[in-house]
Design a protein around this motif. Structure first.
Motif, PDB file in Angstrom:
ATOM      1  N   PHE A 186      -4.053   4.491   6.278  1.00  0.00           N
ATOM      2  CA  PHE A 186      -4.088   3.737   5.347  1.00  0.00           C
ATOM      3  C   PHE A 186      -3.672   2.238   6.057  1.00  0.00           C
ATOM      4  O   PHE A 186      -3.287   2.242   7.129  1.00  0.00           O
ATOM      5  N   ALA A 238       2.790  13.331   2.663  1.00  0.00           N
ATOM      6  CA  ALA A 238       2.749  12.367   1.444  1.00  0.00           C
ATOM      7  C   ALA A 238       1.979  11.375   1.493  1.00  0.00           C
ATOM      8  O   ALA A 238       1.192  10.971   0.686  1.00  0.00           O
ATOM      9  N   LEU A 239       1.566  10.973   2.719  1.00  0.00           N
ATOM     10  CA  LEU A 239       0.699   9.707   2.929  1.00  0.00           C
ATOM     11  C   LEU A 239      -0.936  10.161   3.389  1.00  0.00           C
ATOM     12  O   LEU A 239      -1.615   9.464   3.785  1.00  0.00           O
ATOM     13  N   HIS A 240      -0.905  11.670   3.406  1.00  0.00           N
ATOM     14  CA  HIS A 240      -2.284  12.367   3.547  1.00  0.00           C
ATOM     15  C   HIS A 240      -2.688  11.502   4.908  1.00  0.00           C
ATOM     16  O   HIS A 240      -4.100  11.018   5.162  1.00  0.00           O
ATOM     17  N   ASP A 292       0.750  -1.102  -0.065  1.00  0.00           N
ATOM     18  CA  ASP A 292      -0.077   0.033  -0.177  1.00  0.00           C
ATOM     19  C   ASP A 292       0.847   1.370  -0.136  1.00  0.00           C
ATOM     20  O   ASP A 292       0.344   2.368  -0.511  1.00  0.00           O
ATOM     21  N   LEU A 293       1.878   1.018   0.771  1.00  0.00           N
ATOM     22  CA  LEU A 293       2.801   2.437   0.887  1.00  0.00           C
ATOM     23  C   LEU A 293       3.626   2.747  -0.200  1.00  0.00           C
ATOM     24  O   LEU A 293       3.639   3.957  -0.532  1.00  0.00           O
ATOM     25  N   ALA A 335      10.128   9.198  -2.409  1.00  0.00           N
ATOM     26  CA  ALA A 335       9.947   7.958  -3.238  1.00  0.00           C
ATOM     27  C   ALA A 335      11.120   6.994  -3.398  1.00  0.00           C
ATOM     28  O   ALA A 335      12.448   7.454  -3.384  1.00  0.00           O
ATOM     29  N   PRO A 380       3.352   2.667  -3.430  1.00  0.00           N
ATOM     30  CA  PRO A 380       2.845   3.568  -4.631  1.00  0.00           C
ATOM     31  C   PRO A 380       2.503   5.081  -4.115  1.00  0.00           C
ATOM     32  O   PRO A 380       2.642   6.235  -4.938  1.00  0.00           O
ATOM     33  N   LYS A 381       2.172   5.177  -2.962  1.00  0.00           N
ATOM     34  CA  LYS A 381       1.940   6.394  -2.112  1.00  0.00           C
ATOM     35  C   LYS A 381       3.230   7.510  -2.123  1.00  0.00           C
ATOM     36  O   LYS A 381       3.076   8.654  -2.083  1.00  0.00           O
ATOM     37  N   LEU A 382       4.375   6.903  -2.243  1.00  0.00           N
ATOM     38  CA  LEU A 382       5.577   7.651  -2.027  1.00  0.00           C
ATOM     39  C   LEU A 382       6.036   7.994  -3.416  1.00  0.00           C
ATOM     40  O   LEU A 382       6.747   9.133  -3.569  1.00  0.00           O
ATOM     41  N   THR A 442       7.094  11.848  -4.445  1.00  0.00           N
ATOM     42  CA  THR A 442       7.536  12.694  -3.044  1.00  0.00           C
ATOM     43  C   THR A 442       8.901  12.475  -2.964  1.00  0.00           C
ATOM     44  O   THR A 442       9.441  11.829  -3.646  1.00  0.00           O
TER      45      THR A 442
END
Lengths: 322, 214
Positions: free
Chosen positions: B92, B210-212, B17-18, B28, B20-22, B25
């Motif tokens: 998340f 970055a991770l809202h 999950d993590l 990354a 792709p969220k980075l 940013t």
């Protein structure tokens, strides 16, 4: 289950010599400020806590000295009708480690400032902070950070809300983790939830210099904590003009370590990048009344074992080759 | 010269999950390094690298100060009780920690058992629930595939994480009681955060942004 290997350190030449040198230098510093040494027995017969190293002496359960402050308090309450105002100590304490990397035998140097109840404690608190400020220079740390806190910033709102026991412990544990979301979780449905959650946000919002105190204005307990804020403000005003260039002074409103023991201002000394605080202390006004003496006290302890570890792992943090 | 700052990221479901969220940013992860088998991955920020660790090991690296920051599920944190800071609930990876049993087995029938056996990799949370309920049980410690235990008679029920429920359904199990909830948390080494807040805090804030985080 965490793996715990009880660790009794043998100090070889360099570390042994460093320990001796630091002990001498720190005790010398304390002596020049009027602190007189007391050396409580290594074997204690008082109520023995779980973490102590216990053994039987005949039919009696006894323990190795697990804490200097507790050992000294027993000694002072038993043997002195009036408190000696300034005492110092040096030696080892023995405690089962909470973290796997901690040693069982720990070397410490520390001091206690004791006064009859009712005397103003402000000057004593500043005196201790000034002494702690001199520690990094005395042992050759290139730079350090002094955190000022106050246990009453959390204690008083919890008491005012009638929060004790398990729920209060959950709030303190959440603050110790600097987790405001855990404070909200712990208090879910409690009448004080909104107020205490807002207070936690205020305490955790900054970790910086004197301006950090302004964060207290946003707390619902700002009025209740006015005296504590004034005390911290006065302490900062007394310390900032004499701050050594290699020392950074920060206000940590959310310092809750030892909250069951500390009752007022707290002090913690860090080195940049160190994983553990190198010295810690504060005001603990409930200790002597609990032993039948109407005295108030504050003090701090320099954790020499941690400094010895730091000298091994981060020699770059010290002035001269170690 | 400053040492490289390490952030511990989880492997597995939470890591999936993590990562792709980075993307895009400052944190990354280097795509080439990710394809390889290396476990220390450069990020888009010089001087900051990521460690890819199993969730159960990750808090140890952070508590010991090897990694300054980390991301891990609150279920793991609650089981391990390490001395570290938990700076944010990142929202998340949300799932439930639930008591699950074969279809048709109710909580009352489990309560009625004279010798209840519960398989789990969450013994601390399970014991806490048993205490709250006034029950006793034999805990069967498992580290994976707990769903098999009731099917094969190793245990009467399991306490495990449930996200969508599809794995349970595939094994003929249903959620009987929700014991708690879990989500990804941003954790920090106490020493690093308190002794170098100027270095760690901006990075933590950048991760939260970055991770809202909620």
């Amino acid at each position: 289950m965490p793996v715990r290997t009880p660790h009794f350190p043998d100090l070889l030449f360099g570390a042994a010599s460093r320990l001796r040198r630091w002990e001498d230098a720190l005790m010398g510093l304390l002596e020049t400020h009027g602190y007189r040494e007391l050396h409580p027995s290594l074997v204690l017969r008082e109520a023995v806590p779980d973490g102590a190293l216990r053994f039987f002496d005949g039919d009696d359960l006894v323990a190795l000295r697990w804490d200097f402050t507790v050992a000294l308090a027993g000694l002072l309450a038993r043997r002195f009708p009036l408190p000696p105002p300034r005492v110092a100590y040096a030696g080892a304490v023995f405690r089962r480690p909470v973290q796997p990397w901690e040693a069982v035998e720990r070397f410490e140097v520390g001091c206690e400032r004791i006064q009859p109840e009712g005397e103003s404690s402000t000057e004593a608190d500043v005196e201790l902070a000034r002494l702690l400020m001199a520690i990094p220079g005395t042992i050759g740390l290139k730079s350090a950070i002094l955190h000022l806190g106050n246990a009453a910033l959390v204690r008083r709102p919890l008491e005012a809300e009638g929060l004790f026991g398990e729920l209060a412990n959950a709030v303190v544990a959440a603050l110790s983790r600097r987790a405001p979301h855990r404070v909200r979780e712990a208090l879910d449905g409690h009448p004080s939830a909104q107020r205490l959650a807002a207070h936690a946000e205020a305490l955790l919002s900054e970790l910086d210099g004197p301006s950090t105190l302004d964060a207290l204005s946003a707390s619902p307990y700002a009025e209740l904590l006015k005296d504590e804020r004034d005390h911290m403000d006065r302490t900062l005003k007394a310390l900032l003009p004499i701050l050594p260039p290699n020392l950074d002074l920060r206000v940590d409103l959310a310092d809750v370590a030892g909250l069951g023991f500390y009752t007022g201002p707290t002090l913690r000394l860090w080195a940049p990048g160190a994983q553990q605080e190198l010295a810690a202390g504060g005001r603990y006004d409930q200790l002597f009344p609990g032993l039948g003496r109407p005295w108030q006290a504050a003090g701090f302890c320099v954790r020499l074992s941690r400094l010895l570890d730091l000298a091994e792992t981060r020699p770059d943090l010290f002035e001269q080759p170690l | 010269m400053k040492q490289t700052l390490l952030i511990a990221f989880p492997k597995g479901r939470l890591g999936d999950d993590l990562v792709p969220k980075l993307v895009g940013t400052p944190l990354a992860l280097d795509a080439e390094a990710l394809k390889s088998r290396v476990l220390r991955i450069p990020t888009a920020t010089p001087g900051v690298a990521a460690l890819l660790l199993k969730g159960a090991d990750l808090p140890r690296y952070v508590a010991a100060g090897v990694a300054s920051l980390g991301i891990v599920g609150s279920d793991t944190l609650d089981e391990m009780d390490m001395d570290l800071l938990e700076l944010a609930d990142l929202g998340f990876g949300a799932c439930r920690l639930s008591l699950c049993a074969l279809t048709g087995v109710t909580l009352d029938s489990l309560r009625a058992k004279s010798h209840l056996r519960l398989a789990t990799k969450f013994p601390k949370a399970t014991e806490a629930w048993l205490t709250r309920e006034g029950l006793t049980a034999e805990l069967v410690p498992l580290s994976s595939s707990a769903e098999l235990a009731p099917l094969l008679g190793l245990a009467d029920a399991i306490v495990d994480l449930v996200q969508t429920g599809s794995t349970l359904k595939a094994h003929g199990l249903v959620e009987t009681v929700v014991l708690g909830r879990s989500s990804a948390r941003l954790i920090a080494a106490r020493g690093a955060y308190l002794s170098e807040p100027g270095r760690i805090r901006p990075l933590a804030e950048s991760l939260i942004a970055a991770l809202h985080a909620e």
